[in-house]
Write a protein that holds these residues in place. Sequence first.
Motif, PDB file in Angstrom:
ATOM      1  N   PHE A  40      -7.343  -8.814   9.312  1.00 27.14           N
ATOM      2  CA  PHE A  40      -7.948  -8.444   8.036  1.00 27.14           C
ATOM      3  C   PHE A  40      -6.849  -7.743   7.252  1.00 27.14           C
ATOM      4  O   PHE A  40      -6.538  -6.581   7.473  1.00 27.14           O
ATOM      5  N   ASP A  41      -6.215  -8.490   6.350  1.00 26.69           N
ATOM      6  CA  ASP A  41      -4.962  -8.034   5.738  1.00 26.69           C
ATOM      7  C   ASP A  41      -5.110  -7.917   4.224  1.00 26.69           C
ATOM      8  O   ASP A  41      -5.274  -8.923   3.539  1.00 26.69           O
ATOM      9  N   LEU A  42      -5.069  -6.687   3.721  1.00 24.65           N
ATOM     10  CA  LEU A  42      -5.118  -6.463   2.274  1.00 24.65           C
ATOM     11  C   LEU A  42      -3.701  -6.420   1.711  1.00 24.65           C
ATOM     12  O   LEU A  42      -2.790  -5.891   2.343  1.00 24.65           O
ATOM     13  N   ASP A  43      -3.541  -6.975   0.521  1.00 21.78           N
ATOM     14  CA  ASP A  43      -2.226  -7.046  -0.120  1.00 21.78           C
ATOM     15  C   ASP A  43      -2.322  -6.547  -1.555  1.00 21.78           C
ATOM     16  O   ASP A  43      -3.185  -6.981  -2.306  1.00 21.78           O
ATOM     17  N   VAL A  44      -1.374  -5.676  -1.945  1.00 20.78           N
ATOM     18  CA  VAL A  44      -1.309  -5.212  -3.329  1.00 20.78           C
ATOM     19  C   VAL A  44      -0.375  -6.116  -4.121  1.00 20.78           C
ATOM     20  O   VAL A  44       0.716  -6.439  -3.661  1.00 20.78           O
ATOM     21  N   GLY A  82       6.987  -3.251   0.682  1.00 23.26           N
ATOM     22  CA  GLY A  82       6.783  -4.139   1.825  1.00 23.26           C
ATOM     23  C   GLY A  82       5.342  -4.265   2.268  1.00 23.26           C
ATOM     24  O   GLY A  82       4.522  -3.381   2.032  1.00 23.26           O
ATOM     25  N   ASP A  83       5.079  -5.377   2.908  1.00 22.92           N
ATOM     26  CA  ASP A  83       3.729  -5.726   3.345  1.00 22.92           C
ATOM     27  C   ASP A  83       3.282  -4.826   4.488  1.00 22.92           C
ATOM     28  O   ASP A  83       4.043  -4.533   5.399  1.00 22.92           O
ATOM     29  N   ASN A  84       2.037  -4.378   4.428  1.00 26.59           N
ATOM     30  CA  ASN A  84       1.399  -3.699   5.551  1.00 26.59           C
ATOM     31  C   ASN A  84       0.235  -4.602   5.959  1.00 26.59           C
ATOM     32  O   ASN A  84      -0.551  -5.018   5.115  1.00 26.59           O
ATOM     33  N   ARG A  85       0.138  -4.919   7.232  1.00 31.61           N
ATOM     34  CA  ARG A  85      -0.848  -5.924   7.644  1.00 31.61           C
ATOM     35  C   ARG A  85      -2.089  -5.350   8.297  1.00 31.61           C
ATOM     36  O   ARG A  85      -3.013  -6.091   8.619  1.00 31.61           O
ATOM     37  N   THR A  86      -2.125  -4.030   8.524  1.00 32.06           N
ATOM     38  CA  THR A  86      -3.273  -3.485   9.257  1.00 32.06           C
ATOM     39  C   THR A  86      -4.010  -2.375   8.512  1.00 32.06           C
ATOM     40  O   THR A  86      -5.178  -2.134   8.784  1.00 32.06           O
ATOM     41  N   ASP A  93      -0.870   2.800   2.409  1.00 37.40           N
ATOM     42  CA  ASP A  93      -0.639   1.608   3.228  1.00 37.40           C
ATOM     43  C   ASP A  93       0.343   0.642   2.566  1.00 37.40           C
ATOM     44  O   ASP A  93       1.155   0.032   3.240  1.00 37.40           O
ATOM     45  N   GLU A  94       0.249   0.447   1.264  1.00 35.53           N
ATOM     46  CA  GLU A  94       1.260  -0.330   0.548  1.00 35.53           C
ATOM     47  C   GLU A  94       1.688   0.483  -0.679  1.00 35.53           C
ATOM     48  O   GLU A  94       0.854   1.130  -1.324  1.00 35.53           O
ATOM     49  N   VAL A  95       2.976   0.438  -0.982  1.00 41.52           N
ATOM     50  CA  VAL A  95       3.564   1.338  -1.979  1.00 41.52           C
ATOM     51  C   VAL A  95       4.451   0.548  -2.939  1.00 41.52           C
ATOM     52  O   VAL A  95       5.203  -0.329  -2.520  1.00 41.52           O
TER      53      VAL A  95
HETATM   54 CA    CA Z   1      -0.821  -6.548   3.463  1.00 42.16          CA
END
Ligand code: CA
Length: 193
Positions: A40-44, A82-86, A93-95
Motif C-alpha cells: 500500500f504505497d502512497l506517492d506525493v 525520494g520515494d517512501n513505500r511504507t 514520509d515523503e519530502v
Molecule cells: Ca511512495
Amino acid sequence: MAISLSKGQGINLAKSAPALKRVRVGLGWDTPELVNGHPFDLDVSAFVCGLNGAGEPKLLSDEHLVFYNNLKTPNGSVAHTGDNRTGKGNGDDEVLTVDFGLLEGTAMEISFVVTLHEAPERRQNFGLVRNAFIRLYDDVTGALVAGYDLDATFASETAVQFGSLYRKDGEWHFKAVGAGYRLTLGDFVAGYQ
Ligand SMILES: [Ca+2]
Ligand SMILES: [Ca+2]
C-alpha cells in the motif's frame, strides 16, 4: 510560532514567515503494510503550474511534474527527496523542497497531490489511511512554519490534494486543501496539461 491550519484555511507566507527562502514540504501518513495482498504505497507529486488564459493552473512543462520518477524541475527549484513505500514512522514520509529564489517567474501554483500507487489494479483506496498531514518548514532554519492535519476521513478516494502553494500579488501563500478524488496520477497529469 507554527500555524496549525484547518481544511480550506490559508496563510500568507510573506507575512507569517517573511524570511522564508526555501521551504521544505513534509507529508506523512500511516497505512497498513499490505492490502488485498499488495503493498500500500502512497506517492506525493508536485505540480508546478502557471495559469492559462482562463486562469486555470497548467504544468509549466512535463518536467515540472515532480514525483518519484522525476525528482526535480530542470533548474532544481522544486525537488523530491525520494520515494517512501511504507509510510512507517511518525515523521514526514515523503519530502519536497521549494526554492522560491529559483522558481520560474511564471510559476503561480504548486499543488501537492498524494496518489495511491496502482490503486485500481490493487483495489485499494484512502479508507485505510490514517494520521495524514502536510507540514511546511523553513529549510534553512528547520523551523516549522505551518501544518495541516487532514481531519477528513476518506473512503473510496484514490487521490487526495493535501495542499498548495500559490502566488498572489507577488507573495506566496499556502492553502490547506484536503480534497479527495477517485482519480489516478495519470488523470491529474491530464487535468494539469
Ligand atoms: Ca511512495
Ligand atoms: Ca507515517
